[in-house]
Design an enzyme around this catalytic site. Sequence first.
Site, PDB file in Angstrom:
ATOM      1  N   HIS A  28      -2.438 -17.034  62.346  1.00 32.30           N
ATOM      2  CA  HIS A  28      -3.438 -18.094  62.423  1.00 32.30           C
ATOM      3  C   HIS A  28      -4.217 -18.078  63.729  1.00 32.30           C
ATOM      4  O   HIS A  28      -5.363 -18.517  63.776  1.00 32.30           O
ATOM      5  CB  HIS A  28      -2.814 -19.452  62.118  1.00 32.30           C
ATOM      6  CG  HIS A  28      -2.662 -19.631  60.639  1.00 32.30           C
ATOM      7  ND1 HIS A  28      -1.464 -19.464  59.990  1.00 32.30           N
ATOM      8  CD2 HIS A  28      -3.587 -19.853  59.686  1.00 32.30           C
ATOM      9  CE1 HIS A  28      -1.668 -19.616  58.691  1.00 32.30           C
ATOM     10  NE2 HIS A  28      -2.938 -19.850  58.476  1.00 32.30           N
ATOM     11  N   CYS A  43     -10.759 -16.049  49.365  1.00 36.06           N
ATOM     12  CA  CYS A  43     -11.130 -16.496  50.713  1.00 36.06           C
ATOM     13  C   CYS A  43     -10.177 -16.006  51.800  1.00 36.06           C
ATOM     14  O   CYS A  43     -10.264 -16.460  52.932  1.00 36.06           O
ATOM     15  CB  CYS A  43     -11.238 -18.011  50.755  1.00 36.06           C
ATOM     16  SG  CYS A  43      -9.674 -18.834  50.431  1.00 36.06           S
ATOM     17  N   ARG A  53     -10.288 -27.715  51.651  1.00 37.86           N
ATOM     18  CA  ARG A  53      -8.886 -27.517  51.289  1.00 37.86           C
ATOM     19  C   ARG A  53      -8.086 -28.628  51.954  1.00 37.86           C
ATOM     20  O   ARG A  53      -8.250 -28.880  53.145  1.00 37.86           O
ATOM     21  CB  ARG A  53      -8.397 -26.170  51.790  1.00 37.86           C
ATOM     22  CG  ARG A  53      -6.932 -25.959  51.468  1.00 37.86           C
ATOM     23  CD  ARG A  53      -6.478 -24.586  51.848  1.00 37.86           C
ATOM     24  NE  ARG A  53      -6.307 -24.452  53.279  1.00 37.86           N
ATOM     25  CZ  ARG A  53      -5.977 -23.306  53.873  1.00 37.86           C
ATOM     26  NH1 ARG A  53      -5.837 -22.208  53.160  1.00 37.86           N
ATOM     27  NH2 ARG A  53      -5.816 -23.246  55.168  1.00 37.86           N
ATOM     28  N   ARG A 112     -10.848 -25.190  56.232  1.00 37.15           N
ATOM     29  CA  ARG A 112      -9.434 -25.430  56.574  1.00 37.15           C
ATOM     30  C   ARG A 112      -9.326 -26.757  57.317  1.00 37.15           C
ATOM     31  O   ARG A 112      -9.468 -26.805  58.536  1.00 37.15           O
ATOM     32  CB  ARG A 112      -8.906 -24.307  57.480  1.00 37.15           C
ATOM     33  CG  ARG A 112      -8.768 -22.948  56.820  1.00 37.15           C
ATOM     34  CD  ARG A 112      -8.171 -21.948  57.808  1.00 37.15           C
ATOM     35  NE  ARG A 112      -7.686 -20.740  57.172  1.00 37.15           N
ATOM     36  CZ  ARG A 112      -8.345 -19.575  57.136  1.00 37.15           C
ATOM     37  NH1 ARG A 112      -9.528 -19.459  57.710  1.00 37.15           N
ATOM     38  NH2 ARG A 112      -7.810 -18.520  56.535  1.00 37.15           N
ATOM     39  N   GLU A 155      -2.125 -18.573  45.946  1.00 40.19           N
ATOM     40  CA  GLU A 155      -1.478 -17.866  47.059  1.00 40.19           C
ATOM     41  C   GLU A 155      -0.039 -17.502  46.734  1.00 40.19           C
ATOM     42  O   GLU A 155       0.566 -16.684  47.410  1.00 40.19           O
ATOM     43  CB  GLU A 155      -1.468 -18.763  48.304  1.00 40.19           C
ATOM     44  CG  GLU A 155      -2.845 -19.151  48.777  1.00 40.19           C
ATOM     45  CD  GLU A 155      -2.797 -20.237  49.829  1.00 40.19           C
ATOM     46  OE1 GLU A 155      -3.021 -19.923  50.997  1.00 40.19           O
ATOM     47  OE2 GLU A 155      -2.525 -21.412  49.480  1.00 40.19           O
ATOM     48  N   ASN A 197      -4.263 -13.836  52.110  1.00 38.11           N
ATOM     49  CA  ASN A 197      -3.322 -13.710  53.244  1.00 38.11           C
ATOM     50  C   ASN A 197      -1.910 -14.066  52.795  1.00 38.11           C
ATOM     51  O   ASN A 197      -0.958 -13.326  53.025  1.00 38.11           O
ATOM     52  CB  ASN A 197      -3.709 -14.639  54.394  1.00 38.11           C
ATOM     53  CG  ASN A 197      -5.124 -14.408  54.867  1.00 38.11           C
ATOM     54  OD1 ASN A 197      -5.657 -13.335  54.689  1.00 38.11           O
ATOM     55  ND2 ASN A 197      -5.732 -15.419  55.457  1.00 38.11           N
ATOM     56  N   ASP A 198      -1.806 -15.246  52.170  1.00 36.83           N
ATOM     57  CA  ASP A 198      -0.473 -15.653  51.733  1.00 36.83           C
ATOM     58  C   ASP A 198      -0.040 -14.909  50.480  1.00 36.83           C
ATOM     59  O   ASP A 198       1.131 -14.591  50.312  1.00 36.83           O
ATOM     60  CB  ASP A 198      -0.423 -17.172  51.503  1.00 36.83           C
ATOM     61  CG  ASP A 198      -0.201 -17.912  52.819  1.00 36.83           C
ATOM     62  OD1 ASP A 198       0.683 -17.474  53.586  1.00 36.83           O
ATOM     63  OD2 ASP A 198      -0.913 -18.884  53.094  1.00 36.83           O
ATOM     64  N   ARG A 225       3.475 -12.513  57.413  1.00 35.97           N
ATOM     65  CA  ARG A 225       2.145 -12.207  57.930  1.00 35.97           C
ATOM     66  C   ARG A 225       2.054 -12.409  59.438  1.00 35.97           C
ATOM     67  O   ARG A 225       1.120 -11.938  60.081  1.00 35.97           O
ATOM     68  CB  ARG A 225       1.078 -13.056  57.219  1.00 35.97           C
ATOM     69  CG  ARG A 225       1.252 -14.533  57.440  1.00 35.97           C
ATOM     70  CD  ARG A 225       0.369 -15.359  56.524  1.00 35.97           C
ATOM     71  NE  ARG A 225      -0.890 -15.715  57.148  1.00 35.97           N
ATOM     72  CZ  ARG A 225      -1.752 -16.601  56.639  1.00 35.97           C
ATOM     73  NH1 ARG A 225      -1.482 -17.202  55.477  1.00 35.97           N
ATOM     74  NH2 ARG A 225      -2.851 -16.889  57.244  1.00 35.97           N
TER      75      ARG A 225
HETATM   76  C1  PEP Z   1      -4.799 -17.395  52.654  1.00 35.02           C
HETATM   77  O1  PEP Z   1      -3.586 -17.564  52.615  1.00 35.02           O
HETATM   78  O2  PEP Z   1      -5.359 -16.355  52.296  1.00 35.02           O
HETATM   79  C2  PEP Z   1      -5.677 -18.472  53.136  1.00 35.02           C
HETATM   80  C3  PEP Z   1      -6.984 -18.365  53.043  1.00 35.02           C
HETATM   81  O3  PEP Z   1      -5.077 -19.524  53.747  1.00 35.02           O
HETATM   82  P1  PEP Z   1      -4.554 -19.517  55.254  1.00 35.02           P
HETATM   83  O4  PEP Z   1      -4.926 -18.211  55.867  1.00 35.02           O
HETATM   84  O5  PEP Z   1      -5.167 -20.671  55.953  1.00 35.02           O
HETATM   85  O6  PEP Z   1      -3.085 -19.666  55.056  1.00 35.02           O
HETATM   86 MG    MG Z   2      -2.809 -19.566  52.917  1.00 33.84          MG
END
Ligand code: PEP
Ligand code: MG
Length: 755
Positions: free
Chosen positions: A369, A682, A512, A476, A611, A634-635, A645
């Site tokens: 993050h 996204c 979100r 976010r 996710e 990402n998740d 991650r």
């Molecule tokens: C993701 O998980 O791809 C996402 C966009 O959410 P975040 O990166 O904020 O967990």
């Molecule tokens: Mg996520």
Amino acid sequence: MVAPAAPSGPRVLLRALREIMAGSGDSQARLDKTVRTIANNMVAEVCSVYVLRAGEVLELFATEGLNPDAVHRTRLRVGEGLVGDIAAHARPLNLSDAQAHPSFAYRPETGEEVYHSLMGVPILRDGRVCGVLVVQNRTMRHYTEEEVEALLTVAMVLAELIGTGGLLGGDELAQIHGHAAAPRQIEGKTLAGGLAQGIAVLHLPRVEITQTIAEDPDAEKDRLNSALRTVRLSIDRMLENDDIGGGEHRDILETYRMFTHDRGWQSRLREAVESGLTAEAAVQRVQVDTRARMSQITDPYLRERLQDLEDLANRVLQHLAGRTTTAADEELPDQAVVVARSIGPAELLDYDREKLAAVVLEEGSRTSHAAIVARAMNIPLIGRIEKATARIDPGDPIIVDSDHAQIFIRPGEDVQAAFAESLQNRAERQAKYAALRGQPALSTDGQRVSLNMNAGLLVDLPHLRDTGADGIGLYRTELHFMVRSTFPDVDAQTELYTKVLDQAGDKPVLFRTLDIGGDKKLPYIGDEKEANPALGWRAIRVGLDRPNLLRTQLKALLQAGAGRQLHVMFPMVADASEFLTAREIVEKEVNRLKAAGTGTPKDIRVGTMLEVPALVWQLPTLLQSVDFISVGSNDLIQFLYAVDRENPRVSERYDRLGPPLLSLLRDVARQCRDADVPLSLCGEMAGRPIEALALLAAGYRSLSMAAPNIGPIKELVCSIDINAAESYLETLLSSSEHSLRSHLQDFARDHGISI
Ligand code: PEP
Ligand code: MG
């Protein structure tokens, strides 16, 4: 054979050295007296000091026992002979038969052939070698642990003598240790692209030691105990409050906690203070021991734990110096390049964005993050720069070329000129992207692709205009919560979301709901410790278990969206019923507002993030009740491949362009298209050219990414025949290869696609 020094030896010796330091005579005379005193006290026949000179040369500056004519004549390169070995590895050597050692280099002018045993330690100032202190005896004896420690203690005092500039001129010292040091280029990993030139600032400033011999050893003991207690408490508190990152960070803190309770480490620190050092000098002396042990360990896990111990010692030093804050709380230079081992997203947000030019980390992964926040802030961030905090000094000029994953410390004129050229090229590229701003992203086969940006702070909003993004594909909301110390009430949230919608104008914003947990902890919510925070109580799970939190946020969003179109989506939904429950809460809130006569949005779209892989097998049900879906790659990757991650060791172990993920994404796209449900993606994947090409080929026509990526991805879209790419990908998905990246790269090259 001589008897080992008495346990009170170091203290007596330090007292004698203090008198020498305070006495008359120039630095050379004091150094001569010092070696005599050490030899006497330690019952050694030889005691010599070698000082590091410019050009990485160690010169014999004083000796008791060796031929006096060798002084200022005998010179060894760093790495040459035993003395050079001690300097090169910054570790002690204790040898009963020095001449049998493979590194032994005989220097006839010294007359040392009659001495067999040798004990030498590095002289370190602020963690860097500035000389070597050696004692020798004729007999083949093995010096005791206590004697090695006593010599290390004495070396701290010599560091002070060398560092004050009486032995070497100030210019030479600066050349060896200071800003005149050679320029350096180090390769790392791009976590947020971009170029910056600025001045290095250490996130946790280093502590410079000005006094090594204690005036009052009891008082020093109290200072040390109190610093240890404070560090121990602060670590306990961090772990209890759980306001730390997940995975790796928790691991590190747990290790710190173990060390702060470790009697061995504490007693070594206390012994060092009892020997007559100040608390700061004692911590540094024990750090030398730690480094010496580290250099002998090959197991990477154990080495890392010792690295943790080093970090912990730095924390104790910070407390001794009365510092408890990071550089974010201090006066920053303009164009500050923050250097840290690692940094949390909230810590990064603490920096003044006007002054922050770039961030350089020793750790870090692309989907952490902190990296996401850096991209949102449009700040270049480069990770995996080995030993950055030791190699970079505060005040060093530094160029961060994150686009090419490299940094230049103290760059020479040629590098600065090349940098100016890169800036120029970048400006030209930006101008090209700006020219595309008003044009739609239309592929060569006439397909319209929606390109949106990810955002999370009000300062991101102007990018909506300057990138020409179609909307905000992921807002976010938690980032606002992370920069506050209390939970924002419904009015504060309404005001904020209203500003976002006002600034976005007619462009859609996909809000979100709070995605907290994992590495995104709020100091005021959640006090339970979790072994696996990424799999823990986070995101929609918090929202459903604490419906008041979710309701407050939804009410604020609905009020802000009154009379307009509102998009809301939920993070980390794992089960269709979670979505249905969350959707019901939205509906209840709408009814409540209507009953109270408050305005509501004219059109509400309620969607979900995808996710968690489990949701893929519930799409047939979900698609009947959802207004849109946004894939969070990402998740999704984290859970699909079971890779944390936030852990750089594994986060990129599996290429996201492997057949499993791309097949899954293609299947999701097909189902959404058949059910006529809008779909976008996204995660960070969308902003990388080859990945974006793969996503278009897998059926995605809406992507959301960090603002700086919109231009390059639009250029890509405008140069691609999506139909052809789709057909090509189909032929690859049954492959058993780890990655399809090189095939997709070849395709791009053969078809003139801009990547
Ligand atoms: C993701 O998980 O791809 C996402 C966009 O959410 P975040 O990166 O904020 O967990
Ligand atoms: Mg996520």
